[in-house]
Motif scaffolding. Structure first.
Motif, mmCIF file in Angstrom:
data_model
loop_
_atom_site.group_PDB
_atom_site.id
_atom_site.type_symbol
_atom_site.label_atom_id
_atom_site.label_comp_id
_atom_site.label_asym_id
_atom_site.label_seq_id
_atom_site.Cartn_x
_atom_site.Cartn_y
_atom_site.Cartn_z
ATOM 1 N N UNK A 416 0.861 -1.186 0.000
ATOM 2 C CA UNK A 416 0.000 0.000 0.000
ATOM 3 C C UNK A 416 0.894 1.231 0.000
ATOM 4 N N UNK A 417 0.359 2.330 -0.525
ATOM 5 C CA UNK A 417 1.057 3.609 -0.478
ATOM 6 C C UNK A 417 0.289 4.524 0.463
ATOM 7 N N UNK A 418 0.993 5.023 1.468
ATOM 8 C CA UNK A 418 0.407 5.938 2.447
ATOM 9 C C UNK A 418 1.045 7.302 2.273
ATOM 10 N N UNK A 419 0.233 8.327 1.987
ATOM 11 C CA UNK A 419 0.746 9.678 1.815
ATOM 12 C C UNK A 419 0.716 10.422 3.150
ATOM 13 N N UNK A 420 1.885 10.913 3.558
ATOM 14 C CA UNK A 420 2.024 11.704 4.782
ATOM 15 C C UNK A 420 2.749 12.987 4.394
ATOM 16 N N UNK A 421 2.043 14.124 4.409
ATOM 17 C CA UNK A 421 2.659 15.365 3.957
ATOM 18 C C UNK A 421 3.021 15.250 2.484
ATOM 19 N N UNK A 422 4.310 15.460 2.176
ATOM 20 C CA UNK A 422 4.756 15.307 0.782
ATOM 21 C C UNK A 422 5.492 13.992 0.566
ATOM 22 N N UNK A 423 5.342 13.083 1.517
ATOM 23 C CA UNK A 423 6.034 11.795 1.466
ATOM 24 C C UNK A 423 5.044 10.685 1.139
ATOM 25 N N UNK A 424 5.370 9.891 0.137
ATOM 26 C CA UNK A 424 4.621 8.675 -0.156
ATOM 27 C C UNK A 424 5.424 7.493 0.378
ATOM 28 N N UNK A 425 4.891 6.834 1.401
ATOM 29 C CA UNK A 425 5.567 5.715 2.034
ATOM 30 C C UNK A 425 4.975 4.412 1.501
ATOM 31 N N UNK A 426 5.819 3.559 0.934
ATOM 32 C CA UNK A 426 5.362 2.232 0.514
ATOM 33 C C UNK A 426 5.437 1.317 1.734
ATOM 34 N N UNK A 427 4.289 0.803 2.139
ATOM 35 C CA UNK A 427 4.198 -0.091 3.298
ATOM 36 C C UNK A 427 3.814 -1.472 2.779
ATOM 37 N N UNK A 428 4.522 -2.492 3.240
ATOM 38 C CA UNK A 428 4.329 -3.847 2.731
ATOM 39 C C UNK A 428 3.935 -4.808 3.842
ATOM 40 N N UNK A 429 3.258 -5.875 3.454
ATOM 41 C CA UNK A 429 2.947 -6.912 4.429
ATOM 42 C C UNK A 429 4.226 -7.638 4.838
ATOM 43 N N UNK A 430 5.066 -7.927 3.827
ATOM 44 C CA UNK A 430 6.377 -8.523 4.065
ATOM 45 C C UNK A 430 7.423 -7.697 3.331
ATOM 46 N N UNK A 431 8.671 -7.785 3.768
ATOM 47 C CA UNK A 431 9.705 -6.927 3.191
ATOM 48 C C UNK A 431 9.917 -7.228 1.714
ATOM 49 N N UNK A 432 10.288 -6.182 0.994
ATOM 50 C CA UNK A 432 10.504 -6.327 -0.439
ATOM 51 C C UNK A 432 11.509 -5.275 -0.903
ATOM 52 N N UNK A 433 12.472 -5.648 -1.762
ATOM 53 C CA UNK A 433 13.355 -4.646 -2.372
ATOM 54 C C UNK A 433 12.667 -3.985 -3.561
ATOM 55 N N UNK A 434 12.991 -2.734 -3.809
ATOM 56 C CA UNK A 434 12.410 -1.991 -4.932
ATOM 57 C C UNK A 434 13.521 -1.636 -5.908
ATOM 58 N N UNK A 435 13.637 -2.453 -6.968
ATOM 59 C CA UNK A 435 14.740 -2.349 -7.918
ATOM 60 C C UNK A 435 14.300 -1.900 -9.302
ATOM 61 N N UNK A 436 13.041 -2.104 -9.648
ATOM 62 C CA UNK A 436 12.585 -1.879 -11.004
ATOM 63 C C UNK A 436 11.575 -0.734 -11.049
#
Length: 518
Positions: A416-436
């Motif tokens: 899920x993406x949670x917007x806080x202020x000007x920050x979009x935080x990607x929150x995951x159920x389990x950890x994941x790397x973001x490479x692509x």
């Protein structure tokens, strides 16, 4: 009567020749097995069996593009794929997970004995609770099943560790020549091709294997082959491997975030000419030692506060910050909240019209569940991170608008993406790397348009590297802390460069490793 006897004789000769020809054309019997993970002993995390996502039988072929239905390689042997597991880097592997996976592999190997060869596809930096040198233990147990006559070709990551035991039981051994690992598939194919060539030619096992431990322990972020001296050092490998009488050669940087005696750099070469094999190995080892003082981080590094200051002032997009200390692709727990907490404290990001920042990512299964229930456009509140590694900062409370929901990811399961202020935080159920780039765009996030992208990574993988306008690596805390002197090694061989900067020159003479059947 003579004609009948002559006819029978001719028929017998035809049958004999046909049988011999059939015997000559018999394909070699080759098994496939392996477990791959980098695991940090400096992280409180532990890795269980489910992380390996093991493939069994013919499903293993899907790892290798050169083994599809139309590939020439597939037609060169009779194949017996057993079990291969590949896990995201993480914490030390539980003993139960290791024993279960190894035990199943051995049972599967027993089903189709005998073999002519075995492709042992590993990473080389696995740590297991209560067990030193797991890959050495694994291959030794394989030998007890398949026998010493079977030719084993071992394929590895250059950030793996090569113990003398692993070198002994591997007849052929190689590793990647690029970091980032753009040649991973090419290297695996080379390891397998070398095995098939030796089996088909009847030349058998190489007569000589040279093994040289090099007392250097450096993180991958300092040994990238994109820049000097790593670029020139690894450019010497192919010529050394091409020397007459040498089959292959390799340089292992080793894995810096585990505290075992085997953790250090290693050089190997092997072939049928003793002098050539020795010369190739010693030249590569000396070349590595000669440039030891020249290794620097692949990008400028700075404390997080300075990275954020410079990113905010930067005029082009995107400015990428590597949150190095908790890099899940190097063995970090992936849930350290220290960096996210520092970002959210900054006044620049508290308003919607502040510099746009994407943070990738932080596990928070409770908040993910709330976001899924609430739906896109709703505001949710929940805690994220620090369930595994809370040494530097506790869980962080996020309150923000749900911008995106994606389910079914192989690693994260739900994002899920949670917007806080000007920050979009990607929150995951389990950890994941973001490479692509698609990791972001699938969540309706567009990193090329963001002012700042913060990723839990060390050196950037190609897609991120190619899109960066600016880049800094942040010296952040975690299980793969880049400040090796802060880690507190107790069991590695000493002296070790750069921990012991004034150490004497190393003994870089080749050690000739006996064949497994000797």
């Amino acid at each position: 009567m003579k004609r009948i006897l002559f006819g029978l004789l001719i028929a017998a000769l035809v049958i004999t020749v046909g049988c011999n020809k059939k015997k000559e054309n018999k394909l070699p019997r080759v098994a496939i097995a392996g477990l791959a993970i980098e695991s940090s002993t400096f992280s409180p995390a532990q890795t269980g069996i489910e992380a390996f996502k093991a493939r069994r039988g013919d499903e293993i072929f899907t790892y290798y593009p050169f083994m599809d239905d139309t590939a020439a390689t597939l037609k060169r042997a009779e194949w017996f794929p057993t079990l291969r597991g590949h896990a995201l880097p993480g914490g030390i592997v539980t003993r139960d997970a290791y024993e279960t996976l190894v035990g199943e592999t051995l049972d599967r190997l027993k089903e189709n004995l005998p073999y002519d060869g075995l492709f042992f596809d590993i990473h080389g930096a696995m740590s297991v609770v209560g067990l030193d040198d797991p890959e050495g233990d694994f291959i030794q147990r394989i030998r007890k099943i398949v026998g010493d006559d079977v030719m084993i070709s071992t394929s590895m990551d250059l950030h793996g560790n090569v113990s003398k035991r692993l070198a002994n039981h591997s007849d052929l051994i190689t590793c990647y020549r690029m970091a980032p690992h753009e040649d991973a598939i090419e290297s695996k194919k080379r390891a397998l091709t070398n095995l098939l060539d030796r089996l088909e030619s009847g030349l058998g096992k190489p007569k000589y294997k040279a093994w040289i431990p090099v007392p250097i322990l450096l993180p991958g972020e300092k040994t990238s082959t994109r820049i000097e001296p790593g670029k020139s050092l690894y450019a010497k490998v192919a010529p050394a491997a091409a020397r007459e009488g040498v089959i292959d050669a390799a340089i292992w940087v080793g894995y810096a975030w585990a505290d075992e005696p085997r953790n250090r750099a290693v050089v190997m070469a092997y072939g049928d000419d003793k002098e050539a094999v020795t010369k190739s190995a010693e030249e590569l080892a000396q070349a590595f030692w000669d440039v030891r003082n020249e290794f620097e981080f692949v990008a400028p590094v700075a404390p997080l506060e300075e990275c954020l200051d410079r990113a905010i002032a930067f005029e082009e997009k995107p400015f990428i910050i590597s949150d190095m200390g908790d890099n899940p692709t190097a063995g970090g727990a992936g849930d350290v909240t220290w960096t996210l907490n520092e970002i959210l404290k900054r006044k620049e990001f508290k308003k919607k019209n502040g510099p746009s920042l994407i943070y990738a990512s932080i596990p928070g299964p409770d908040l993910v569940a709330k976001a899924v229930e609430a739906g896109i456009g709703e505001t949710v509140t929940g805690m994220v991170g620090a369930e595994v590694d809370d040494r530097y900062c506790g869980p962080v409370e996020l309150t923000g608008r749900v911008e995106a929901i994606k389910q079914g990811d192989r690693y994260a399961e739900t994002e899920v993406v949670i917007n806080v202020g000007s920050v979009d935080v990607i929150v995951t159920k389990k950890r994941k790397p973001y490479h692509h780039e698609t990791d972001f765009t699938d969540l309706s996030l567009y990193p090329r348009e963001a002012d700042i992208v913060v990723v839990k990574i060390g050196y950037l993988v190609p897609e991120l590297y190619n899109m960066r306008a600016g880049w800094l690596m942040a010296l952040t805390p975690g299980g793969v802390d880049q400040d090796l002197e802060r880690l507190g090694y107790k069991r590695i061989h000493r002296p070790m460069f750069p921990l012991d900067k004034d150490m004497d020159d190393a003994d870089l003479s080749a050690r000739l490793i006996p064949l497994a059947d000797k």
